[in-house]
Design a protein around this motif. Structure first.
Motif, PDB file in Angstrom:
ATOM      1  N   PRO A  77       0.839  -1.208   0.000  1.00 59.08           N
ATOM      2  CA  PRO A  77       0.000   0.000   0.000  1.00 59.08           C
ATOM      3  C   PRO A  77       0.874   1.257   0.000  1.00 59.08           C
ATOM      4  O   PRO A  77       1.882   1.310   0.692  1.00 59.08           O
ATOM      5  N   ASP A  79       1.487   5.093   0.814  1.00 58.02           N
ATOM      6  CA  ASP A  79       0.997   6.049   1.798  1.00 58.02           C
ATOM      7  C   ASP A  79       0.463   7.293   1.099  1.00 58.02           C
ATOM      8  O   ASP A  79       1.215   7.990   0.416  1.00 58.02           O
ATOM      9  N   LEU A 144      -8.212   8.660   4.073  1.00 51.91           N
ATOM     10  CA  LEU A 144      -8.067   7.677   5.145  1.00 51.91           C
ATOM     11  C   LEU A 144      -9.433   7.249   5.665  1.00 51.91           C
ATOM     12  O   LEU A 144     -10.409   7.971   5.546  1.00 51.91           O
ATOM     13  N   LYS A 145      -9.428   6.059   6.272  1.00 52.29           N
ATOM     14  CA  LYS A 145     -10.684   5.530   6.773  1.00 52.29           C
ATOM     15  C   LYS A 145     -10.948   6.065   8.173  1.00 52.29           C
ATOM     16  O   LYS A 145     -10.040   6.116   8.980  1.00 52.29           O
TER      17      LYS A 145
ATOM     18  N   ARG B 102      -8.598  -1.240  15.287  1.00 47.82           N
ATOM     19  CA  ARG B 102      -7.376  -1.266  14.474  1.00 47.82           C
ATOM     20  C   ARG B 102      -6.217  -0.636  15.230  1.00 47.82           C
ATOM     21  O   ARG B 102      -5.095  -1.128  15.210  1.00 47.82           O
ATOM     22  N   GLU B 247      -7.479  -6.794  10.355  1.00 52.29           N
ATOM     23  CA  GLU B 247      -8.436  -7.885  10.197  1.00 52.29           C
ATOM     24  C   GLU B 247      -9.625  -7.464   9.335  1.00 52.29           C
ATOM     25  O   GLU B 247     -10.296  -8.306   8.765  1.00 52.29           O
ATOM     26  N   ASP B 248      -9.881  -6.158   9.228  1.00 58.85           N
ATOM     27  CA  ASP B 248     -11.002  -5.723   8.395  1.00 58.85           C
ATOM     28  C   ASP B 248     -10.555  -5.331   6.993  1.00 58.85           C
ATOM     29  O   ASP B 248     -11.340  -4.769   6.233  1.00 58.85           O
ATOM     30  N   THR B 250      -8.500  -3.108   5.887  1.00 62.18           N
ATOM     31  CA  THR B 250      -8.094  -1.737   5.576  1.00 62.18           C
ATOM     32  C   THR B 250      -6.632  -1.730   5.135  1.00 62.18           C
ATOM     33  O   THR B 250      -5.817  -2.396   5.757  1.00 62.18           O
ATOM     34  N   THR B 253      -1.511   1.576   5.474  1.00 65.19           N
ATOM     35  CA  THR B 253      -0.491   2.560   5.134  1.00 65.19           C
ATOM     36  C   THR B 253       0.009   3.202   6.415  1.00 65.19           C
ATOM     37  O   THR B 253      -0.608   3.072   7.467  1.00 65.19           O
ATOM     38  N   GLN B 256      -2.505   5.619   7.816  1.00 63.23           N
ATOM     39  CA  GLN B 256      -3.694   4.945   8.346  1.00 63.23           C
ATOM     40  C   GLN B 256      -3.401   4.350   9.722  1.00 63.23           C
ATOM     41  O   GLN B 256      -4.181   4.500  10.661  1.00 63.23           O
TER      42      GLN B 256
END
Lengths: 145, 324
Positions: A77, A79, A144-145, B102, B247-248, B250, B253, B256
């Motif tokens: 991934p 960044d 971002l989440k 997370r 685990e989900d 995502t 990064t 993150q």
């Protein structure tokens, strides 16, 4: 930003057609089961792979190999912060700070080559970093989440 | 304003010249005294002098106290973190508990090897980060001292929900010894304990540049981080893309992971936040109802006063003309 969000939240809460989910969306709800399921899938894949390669071989090394392959196959991934800040650094908004920083780096590296540099570029770096992060912050949060 | 007052002053000077002529003429023609005392010339001089003193005193004050003297350089101060739009910092928003989950994973797999989280028990993770069974299983992985048995020996037992998260080192000295003299701080209250809070933690974790800027002095065993006061921090960059497997699903990064673990640390520092905001909402709701009621009650209580009618009934006149 908080004030209008609050208003819309209150309106959402007051409208009769609004729904409140007690749990996360159904897809993510059974976490353990999904992880188990993925594990099962992996193991079945590993079994099939093992079956294809060597029917009599043990499953564990095959599974390990499979995992390694998966890790290799998975793209690292990237960044988003790095890319966004790089864009911001080169944008027009930060061009003065970048100009000063580049000039300082050139001056200081030349001075270091000749002898001792009597200054550093920390302050210029700060200004550039401040500008870049400021510009990238909202974009980053939208990614971002 | 200034221009106007300037104009006036030139006029004053013009009148000064004329006035001087006048004065001499008058003195020559008549013997009346006191005309010089209230001439516009003196008044203008007084006003101009007062203005000059006022401006001078302000300038003197600014000269003495105006410029601030910074005791430290920007590098010693550290780069102030950028404000990020954290959702959980808004007034009516809660923690994202998926993010907390997370973030706890990141803490467990990355931070916990050096940093303790000694004020957080497993029981507080239940319901907000983990399920009961997960928390129990995680607690049982560690060993804790029992009460002394009949012979006074202290044995080990597996952890329970009431136990606190185990620290990576026995004590601060051991932590310093293992980390080249630097003490990794306890993270339980770190978000409250640092200026900038979440923004600072996030910026610190993600802010390691590829290489320090030209000319910057980085001490032995230290790493350059612009957000750390003094810019030399003993902790190296730890978060790299793809370090943990969420685990989900995502994508893990660097930013993150930093965002998740920062939100988790904010939860660790103020686990009561969600409840506190709900209580605030309750207070607001009850107060608005009370206010509305008070308005209606006021209308009711004041109704007799507000609805009365004052009538002036003038005495009957009998067509006599008014007196002069």
């Amino acid at each position: 930003m908080g004030f209008w969000d609050t208003i819309t939240d209150l309106v959402d809460a007051a409208t009769p057609w609004a729904t409140a989910d007690a749990e996360a969306p159904a897809k993510e709800l059974p976490e353990e089961t999904t992880t188990e399921a993925t594990k099962e899938e992996e193991s079945t894949e590993a079994e099939t792979a093992a079956a294809e390669e060597e029917p009599a071989a043990e499953e564990e090394p095959a599974a390990e190999e499979e995992e390694e392959e998966e890790e290799e196959e998975e793209e690292e991934p990237v960044d988003p912060k790095e890319t966004l800040e790089e864009e911001c650094r080169n944008s027009k908004q930060c061009s003065p700070a970048k100009h000063h920083f580049d000039e300082c780096v050139e001056r200081v590296t030349n001075a270091e080559a000749e002898g001792g540099a009597k200054e550093d570029c920390v302050e210029e770096f700060f200004h550039l970093a401040h500008c870049a992060t400021q510009c990238a912050a909202p974009k980053l949060w939208s990614v971002l989440k | 304003m200034l221009a106007r007052s300037c104009l006036r002053s030139t006029r004053a000077f013009a009148s000064l010249r004329n006035g001087a002529v006048h004065v001499s003429k008058r003195a020559a023609s008549s013997s009346s005294s006191g005309s010089a005392a209230d001439s516009p010339l003196r008044l203008n001089i007084a006003a101009a002098a007062a203005t000059a003193v006022a401006a001078g005193s302000v300038a003197w004050y600014y000269h003495l106290y105006g410029p601030t003297a910074d005791a430290s350089t920007p590098a010693e101060e550290g780069l102030h973190p950028t404000k990020y739009p954290w959702v959980h910092e808004q007034w009516f928003k809660t923690f994202d508990h998926q993010a907390l989950r997370r973030g706890f994973q990141v803490y467990r797999e990355v931070c916990a090897s050096c940093h303790s989280l000694s004020r957080v028990p497993y029981r507080s993770l239940v319901g907000s980060v983990l399920t009961v069974d997960e928390a129990k299983a995680m607690a049982e992985e560690n060993e804790y001292d029992t009460e002394p048995n009949d012979q006074g020996d202290i044995e080990k037992r597996p952890g329970k929900l009431s136990d606190y998260l185990p620290a990576p080192y026995q004590n601060d000295e051991a932590a310093r010894f293992a980390n080249n003299g630097a003490l990794p701080p306890d993270l339980s209250l770190i978000v409250k304990a640092r200026h900038g809070g979440c923004d600072y933690i996030f910026s610190l974790l993600t802010g390691y540049p590829e290489e320090p800027p030209a000319g910057a002095q980085v001490g032995a065993g230290l790493n350059f981080n612009p957000y750390f006061p003094g810019t030399g921090i003993a902790m190296a960059r730890v978060l790299y893309d793809g370090l943990v497997d969420y685990e989900d699903g995502t994508p893990a990064t660097t930013s993150q992971m930093a965002k998740d673990v920062t939100e988790f640390l904010n939860w660790a520092a103020e686990p009561e936040m969600d409840d506190r905001k709900r209580m605030g909402m309750k207070v607001l709701a009850v107060t608005t109802v009370m206010f509305a009621m008070s308005v209606w009650i006021k209308r009711y209580k004041w109704a007799w006063l507000k609805s009365r009618k004052i009538v002036y009934d003038p005495p009957k006149t009998n067509n006599t003309p008014p007196r002069r």
